[in-house]
Design an enzyme around this catalytic site. Structure first.
Site, mmCIF file in Angstrom:
data_model
loop_
_atom_site.group_PDB
_atom_site.id
_atom_site.type_symbol
_atom_site.label_atom_id
_atom_site.label_comp_id
_atom_site.label_asym_id
_atom_site.label_seq_id
_atom_site.Cartn_x
_atom_site.Cartn_y
_atom_site.Cartn_z
ATOM 1 N NE ARG A 24 3.263 1.314 5.356
ATOM 2 C CZ ARG A 24 4.437 1.760 4.937
ATOM 3 N NH1 ARG A 24 4.781 1.631 3.661
ATOM 4 N NH2 ARG A 24 5.257 2.352 5.788
ATOM 5 N NE ARG A 28 0.815 5.304 6.479
ATOM 6 C CZ ARG A 28 1.501 4.610 7.362
ATOM 7 N NH1 ARG A 28 2.802 4.394 7.179
ATOM 8 N NH2 ARG A 28 0.923 4.142 8.441
ATOM 9 C CG ASP A 131 -1.742 -15.461 -12.713
ATOM 10 O OD1 ASP A 131 -1.387 -16.249 -11.824
ATOM 11 O OD2 ASP A 131 -2.923 -15.317 -13.074
ATOM 12 N NE ARG A 260 -4.992 -16.055 -4.912
ATOM 13 C CZ ARG A 260 -6.124 -16.539 -5.439
ATOM 14 N NH1 ARG A 260 -6.108 -17.042 -6.650
ATOM 15 N NH2 ARG A 260 -7.237 -16.487 -4.774
#
Ligand code: F6P
Length: 327
Positions: A24, A28, A131, A260
């Site tokens: 995003r 933008r 990680d 995750r």
């Protein structure tokens, strides 16, 4: 360097919460500078196959709070071959992309480094992996969320460990890095963490059991970092406990891929937003082939080679803190 009019953006490797916030921000910020943004789906595999569509400002609306990646991700074996990269470059030109933003971990940034070297194209990397194993940035996108997820799970497991007087060996992700294990152990009040970076010759398991026995502890939590290189995960240590310390009732819990997923924390959303805007600023400045990181709360540019090849050390102080607090 030719003027940039269009950028391509992809996510690659293991997904990480906060990747959408980064997509995003990059989208933008690029549009803010008057550039066109092409979303490349399924990582480098999508660049090879031409799975590419334009992203507008509204394409990324309502995504900052979502886990996973709206661009999808993959680990492309074909991109590791010169023929695969050649196909990817043909689509790069066909879609008139002038620069590439790659969000991912070690493998993804290695791919970006190779692609940039093969075809002399500007690439910018964003550290996206739970990680936290990329050198040059204090944190990677997704690490904070995964850490909080782990702590939440360990808090729950502790209830049952206490009730049954059991030792729980909880295996967490991290590939070859122990950041998730070490810091989740501190945050959840675990008795020990077994991490790949601890290269002392001391037997970590024996040391921890000895300490627990001195305190006549009946239940305890040990966080074990998965260690694909050596294959010594939680199961390996559980078998050792069963054989060498049969008086203990031991159980294994492998947290797996739930680490995750999930809603990104505010920390990860802010990190991803800052890094995404900085990626476009870097291109505006004419930077290429660097990973954007944050150190001491300041944006930094880290050459790809350094980010992926220099091992990020675990601060010894973290190991000492856990040692002191679990005494
Ligand atoms: O790099 C992120 C990571 O989640 C590692 O912690 C883990 O070892 C690996 O990816 C798992 O990959 P996959 O989802 O392909 O099994």
């Amino acid at each position: 360097m030719a003027k940039i009019q269009t950028i391509g953006i992809l996510t690659s490797g293991g997904d990480a919460p906060g990747m959408n916030a980064a997509i995003r921000a990059v989208t933008r910020a690029a549009i803010y500078h008057g550039w066109k943004v092409m979303g490349i789906y399924r990582g480098f595999a999508g660049l090879i196959d031409g799975d590419i569509r334009q992203l507008t400002s509204s394409s990324v609306s309502n995504t900052i709070q979502r886990g996973g990646t709206i661009l999808k991700t993959a680990r492309s074996k074909e991109f590791m071959t010169p023929e695969g990269r050649q196909k990817a470059y043909e689509n790069f030109k066909k879609f008139e992309i002038d620069a590439l933003v790659v969000i991912g971990g070690n493998g993804s940034l290695s791919g970006a480094l190779q692609f940039a070297a093969d075809f002399d194209v500007p690439c910018i990397g964003l550290p996206g992996t739970i990680d936290n194993d990329l050198y040059g940035t204090d944190s990677t996108i997704g690490y904070d969320t995964a850490l909080n997820t782990i702590v939440d799970c360990v808090d729950k497991i502790r209830d049952t460990a206490n009730s049954h007087d059991r030792i729980f060996l909880i295996e967490v992700m991290g590939r070859d890095a122990g950041f998730l294990a070490q810091n989740s152990a501190i945050a959840s009040g675990a008795e020990a963490a077994i991490i790949p970076e601890d290269d002392s010759t001391v037997d970590q398991l024996a040391q921890y059991i000895g300490r627990g026995m001195r305190k006549s502890k009946n239940s305890s939590i040990v966080i074990v970092s998965e260690s694909p290189k050596e294959g010594k995960g939680a199961q390996y240590y559980a078998e050792r406990v069963e054989k060498e310390y049969p008086q203990f009732d031991v159980r294994v819990s492998i947290l797996g891929h739930l680490q995750r997923g999930g809603i990104p924390t505010a920390f990860d959303r802010i990190l991803a937003s800052r890094l995404g805007v900085a990626a476009i600023e870097a291109l505006v400045e004419g930077q290429r082939n660097v990973m954007i990181g944050i150190r001491d709360d300041k944006i930094v540019y880290v050459p790809f080679g350094r980010a992926i090849k220099w091992n990020k050390p675990i601060d010894r102080e973290l190991i000492d803190v856990l040692g002191v607090l679990s005494l």
